[in-house]
Design a protein around this motif. Structure first.
Motif, PDB file in Angstrom:
ATOM      1  N   HIS A   1      -0.712   4.032  31.040  1.00  0.00           N
ATOM      2  CA  HIS A   1      -0.199   4.851  29.938  1.00  0.00           C
ATOM      3  C   HIS A   1       0.550   4.011  28.903  1.00  0.00           C
ATOM      4  O   HIS A   1       0.502   4.315  27.709  1.00  0.00           O
ATOM      5  CB  HIS A   1       0.748   5.926  30.483  1.00  0.00           C
ATOM      6  CG  HIS A   1       0.115   6.820  31.495  1.00  0.00           C
ATOM      7  ND1 HIS A   1       0.747   7.195  32.662  1.00  0.00           N
ATOM      8  CD2 HIS A   1      -1.108   7.394  31.523  1.00  0.00           C
ATOM      9  CE1 HIS A   1      -0.051   7.989  33.352  1.00  0.00           C
ATOM     10  NE2 HIS A   1      -1.185   8.124  32.690  1.00  0.00           N
ATOM     11  N   VAL A   2       1.257   2.996  29.387  1.00  0.00           N
ATOM     12  CA  VAL A   2       2.120   2.203  28.516  1.00  0.00           C
ATOM     13  C   VAL A   2       1.819   0.722  28.741  1.00  0.00           C
ATOM     14  O   VAL A   2       1.707   0.268  29.886  1.00  0.00           O
ATOM     15  CB  VAL A   2       3.617   2.466  28.801  1.00  0.00           C
ATOM     16  CG1 VAL A   2       4.493   1.657  27.841  1.00  0.00           C
ATOM     17  CG2 VAL A   2       3.935   3.956  28.693  1.00  0.00           C
ATOM     18  N   HIS A   3       1.721  -0.018  27.640  1.00  0.00           N
ATOM     19  CA  HIS A   3       1.514  -1.465  27.703  1.00  0.00           C
ATOM     20  C   HIS A   3       2.801  -2.132  27.196  1.00  0.00           C
ATOM     21  O   HIS A   3       3.132  -2.031  26.011  1.00  0.00           O
ATOM     22  CB  HIS A   3       0.331  -1.852  26.813  1.00  0.00           C
ATOM     23  CG  HIS A   3      -0.355  -3.109  27.230  1.00  0.00           C
ATOM     24  ND1 HIS A   3      -1.705  -3.306  27.083  1.00  0.00           N
ATOM     25  CD2 HIS A   3       0.111  -4.239  27.807  1.00  0.00           C
ATOM     26  CE1 HIS A   3      -2.038  -4.498  27.537  1.00  0.00           C
ATOM     27  NE2 HIS A   3      -0.939  -5.079  27.972  1.00  0.00           N
ATOM     28  N   LEU A   4       3.529  -2.782  28.093  1.00  0.00           N
ATOM     29  CA  LEU A   4       4.757  -3.485  27.716  1.00  0.00           C
ATOM     30  C   LEU A   4       4.419  -4.880  27.219  1.00  0.00           C
ATOM     31  O   LEU A   4       3.735  -5.645  27.899  1.00  0.00           O
ATOM     32  CB  LEU A   4       5.696  -3.603  28.913  1.00  0.00           C
ATOM     33  CG  LEU A   4       6.534  -2.384  29.307  1.00  0.00           C
ATOM     34  CD1 LEU A   4       7.445  -2.757  30.465  1.00  0.00           C
ATOM     35  CD2 LEU A   4       7.343  -1.866  28.137  1.00  0.00           C
ATOM     36  N   LEU A   5       4.937  -5.222  26.027  1.00  0.00           N
ATOM     37  CA  LEU A   5       4.591  -6.488  25.386  1.00  0.00           C
ATOM     38  C   LEU A   5       5.856  -7.285  25.042  1.00  0.00           C
ATOM     39  O   LEU A   5       6.359  -7.230  23.908  1.00  0.00           O
ATOM     40  CB  LEU A   5       3.784  -6.224  24.109  1.00  0.00           C
ATOM     41  CG  LEU A   5       2.509  -5.378  24.276  1.00  0.00           C
ATOM     42  CD1 LEU A   5       1.938  -5.012  22.916  1.00  0.00           C
ATOM     43  CD2 LEU A   5       1.492  -6.108  25.126  1.00  0.00           C
ATOM     44  N   PRO A   6       6.402  -8.041  25.989  1.00  0.00           N
ATOM     45  CA  PRO A   6       7.514  -8.947  25.639  1.00  0.00           C
ATOM     46  C   PRO A   6       6.978 -10.083  24.769  1.00  0.00           C
ATOM     47  O   PRO A   6       5.994 -10.745  25.129  1.00  0.00           O
ATOM     48  CB  PRO A   6       7.993  -9.443  27.006  1.00  0.00           C
ATOM     49  CG  PRO A   6       6.814  -9.277  27.914  1.00  0.00           C
ATOM     50  CD  PRO A   6       6.055  -8.093  27.422  1.00  0.00           C
ATOM     51  N   LEU A   7       7.612 -10.299  23.628  1.00  0.00           N
ATOM     52  CA  LEU A   7       7.081 -11.250  22.650  1.00  0.00           C
ATOM     53  C   LEU A   7       7.688 -12.640  22.773  1.00  0.00           C
ATOM     54  O   LEU A   7       7.214 -13.573  22.115  1.00  0.00           O
ATOM     55  CB  LEU A   7       7.296 -10.704  21.226  1.00  0.00           C
ATOM     56  CG  LEU A   7       6.745  -9.286  20.985  1.00  0.00           C
ATOM     57  CD1 LEU A   7       6.986  -8.871  19.543  1.00  0.00           C
ATOM     58  CD2 LEU A   7       5.255  -9.212  21.314  1.00  0.00           C
TER      59      LEU A   7
END
Length: 566
Positions: free
Chosen positions: A471-477
């Motif tokens: 459902h959610v894609h976490l993207l630490p940059l």
């Protein structure tokens, strides 16, 4: 789940083997990999989608009163020989022999096996009605597997089979499955229509296909613009013309048409319209030749022709056969003077006067031909495909056309299988009766693929929430301590709230992560970076419309919980 802990082999470019959008994106997003023509391995993300579709199916089938079982993929030849389908089914049925030289096949469908189970285990009307379903691998040896999961040889299918005491009960079971299918595809987040359809190799008295509407669909459906009527192009009924050409017949003439073989070439040369020409299509049917007449601007419907002739399988006559029958090459066949050939015609021909037809001579056509004077038609029938603008068979408007992908099919089988296999029960009075059957199929992989066909953009997949792998894609940059801490907290909090999360923990550039996230298509993306955290916020993007909102980390869970579909 962390990206570093799961196999997601994304591709930057479209694979050369893929033709359809879903095939390209399923390969690029790392959902499937090809093993052989029409046979695929489901990778972790792809299998998550499949399992979600299966779960929705199970819940709705159970809700409708069906019982889950599991039948073998291999079935003995004698069951198929009882129904006549061992030879009738053709080369799509993959046959083999075991070590004892007994013949088997890999099941493309399971009517024979389930009917055998019923006749062995059910004795009384008190045990009925019954509806059994399974979610299982099927195999059909397609001559040309293509389009990825759309037309594979090995595929996952939900098939169900109902057994009732009489037609009234069978219609009730059929309606329950019809309603369940509506709920299934609605819950999968798809836009679809149920359309009247031909029963094909399964057989039976009536059927409906469930079509996902998509511009890339390989099937054409027609529907009324003023009512509820919908059918596939093979099934859509066409009324006979209400008006007959009142033009008086003119004398038949022969004209030279050098090099003119096609409708376009002939009508251009004679300066007339295709609606004034009659096409003569020659078909080979088991050693015989049949001539089918249709108006020049209409398309012959081979399913309707087969139904009229009561045959399975129809092929256009070869150039050799055409030459033997007409005395001329392909492109000059006509009904006048044809011998030893059955002539049938679409209803529209009966309303035409002074038409152009082939003369059965090279570079020659007849002008001003009339069916009731110049040639004999054995039977008029509905033999053409419906066109946009035709009146609806339900008298509820004009027909329009759309493209669709078949994802489900429901059939009223009647006693087709119970009669041939002697599947009977004793009724209230002790009389032996035939079970009245229905069967109901859903292509699980095809449902997932059609969701992509309907939900994508140039960047990748846009998954409907109910069947998204995550459902959610976490993207630490960045790899900073602060970013890692906030990401880890969000990861835990979102999962606690019941949201499934993919955490891209790779040491990659932000652009790579954004591109992969768009390609994989999770409904929501949450980007966490040092710059935004310095402002006290993270950025949430909705994949479907690209809208972005910045919120404090503490508000992310509440926002996404509220934004998720109910």
């Amino acid at each position: 789940m962390r990206t570093s802990h799961v196999l997601i082999p994304t591709l930057r470019e479209d694979p050369g083997e893929a033709e359809t959008v879903s095939h390209k994106l399923m390969l690029r997003a790392g959902l499937i990999r090809k093993v052989a023509a029409g046979i695929y391995t489901y990778l972790p993300l792809g299998l998550r989608v499949i399992r979600k579709v299966e779960q929705i199916i199970r819940e709705e089938m159970n809700r409708a009163g069906a019982q889950e079982l599991l039948m073998p993929i291999a079935s003995p030849a004698e069951l198929w020989q009882e129904t006549g389908r061992w030879s009738f089914y053709g080369k799509e049925l993959l046959r083999f022999k075991d070590r004892h030289e007994r013949e088997f096949c890999l099941g493309p469908t399971h009517e024979e096996v389930i009917t055998d189970l019923f006749r062995r285990e059910v004795r009384s009307y008190r045990q009925m009605p019954l509806n059994f379903y399974q979610i299982q691998t099927k195999f059909r040896d397609e001559i040309r597997p293509r389009f990825g999961l759309m037309r594979g040889r090995e595929f996952i299918m939900k098939d169900a089979y109902s057994f009732d005491q009489d037609e009234a009960g069978a219609r009730l079971s059929y309606q329950k499955m019809y309603d369940a299918y509506h709920r299934i595809f609605t819950r999968c987040g798809l836009t679809f229509r149920a359309v009247e359809a031909d029963t094909g190799l399964i057989g039976g008295s009536s059927s409906h296909e469930f079509m996902v509407l998509a511009d890339t669909g390989e099937n054409t459906i027609v529907y009324s613009d003023g009512g509820t009527y919908a059918a596939n192009i093979e099934q859509a009924e066409v009324f006979p013309p209400t008006e007959v050409d009142a033009e008086p017949p003119r004398p038949l003439r022969t004209v030279q048409t050098p090099g003119c073989r096609t409708v376009e070439e002939v009508t251009k040369f004679l300066n007339t319209s295709s609606a004034h020409l009659v096409k003569t299509l020659l078909y080979s049917t088991g050693g015989n030749t049949v001539a089918v007449l249709v108006r020049g601007d209409h398309e012959a419907n081979e399913v309707k022709i087969q139904r009229l002739l009561r045959i399975n399988g129809l092929e256009l006559a070869t150039p050799t056969v055409v030459a033997q029958v007409t005395g001329a090459p392909v492109g000059f066949a006509g009904p006048i003077g044809l011998k030893d050939v059955r002539i049938i015609a679409d209803h529209a021909i009966k309303a035409m006067r002074n038409v152009v037809v082939g003369a059965n001579q090279i570079d020659t056509h007849y002008v001003d031909a009339n069916w009731d004077r110049d040639f004999h038609v054995e039977q008029f029938a509905d033999l053409r495909s419906a066109c946009a603008g035709d009146p609806s068979p339900k008298r509820d408007g004009i027909l329009r056309m759309a493209k669709g992908i078949e994802v489900g099919h429901v059939f009223m089988l009647g006693t087709k299988y119970s009669e041939t296999m002697k599947a009977t029960f004793l009724d209230l009075h002790g009389k032996e009766c035939l079970a009245v059957m229905g069967c109901y199929g859903i292509g699980v992989g095809r449902t997932a693929a059609s969701a992509i066909e309907q939900n994508h953009d140039p960047k990748g997949i846009i998954w409907p929430f109910p069947i998204a792998p995550f459902h959610v894609h976490l993207l630490p940059l960045t790899q900073s301590t602060q970013t890692a801490k906030v990401t880890a907290q969000l990861y835990d909090d979102l999962q606690t709230a019941g949201l499934e999360v993919l955490w891209d923990d790779r040491d990659e550039r932000a652009g790579v992560k954004f591109n992969d996230a768009d390609l994989m298509g999770a409904p929501f993306q949450v980007a966490i970076g040092d710059k935004s955290l310095a402002e006290g916020v993270v950025e949430i993007k909705t994949r479907k419309d690209g809208k972005k909102v910045k919120l404090p980390p503490a508000q992310v869970v509440g926002h996404l919980t509220e934004a998720r579909p109910s």
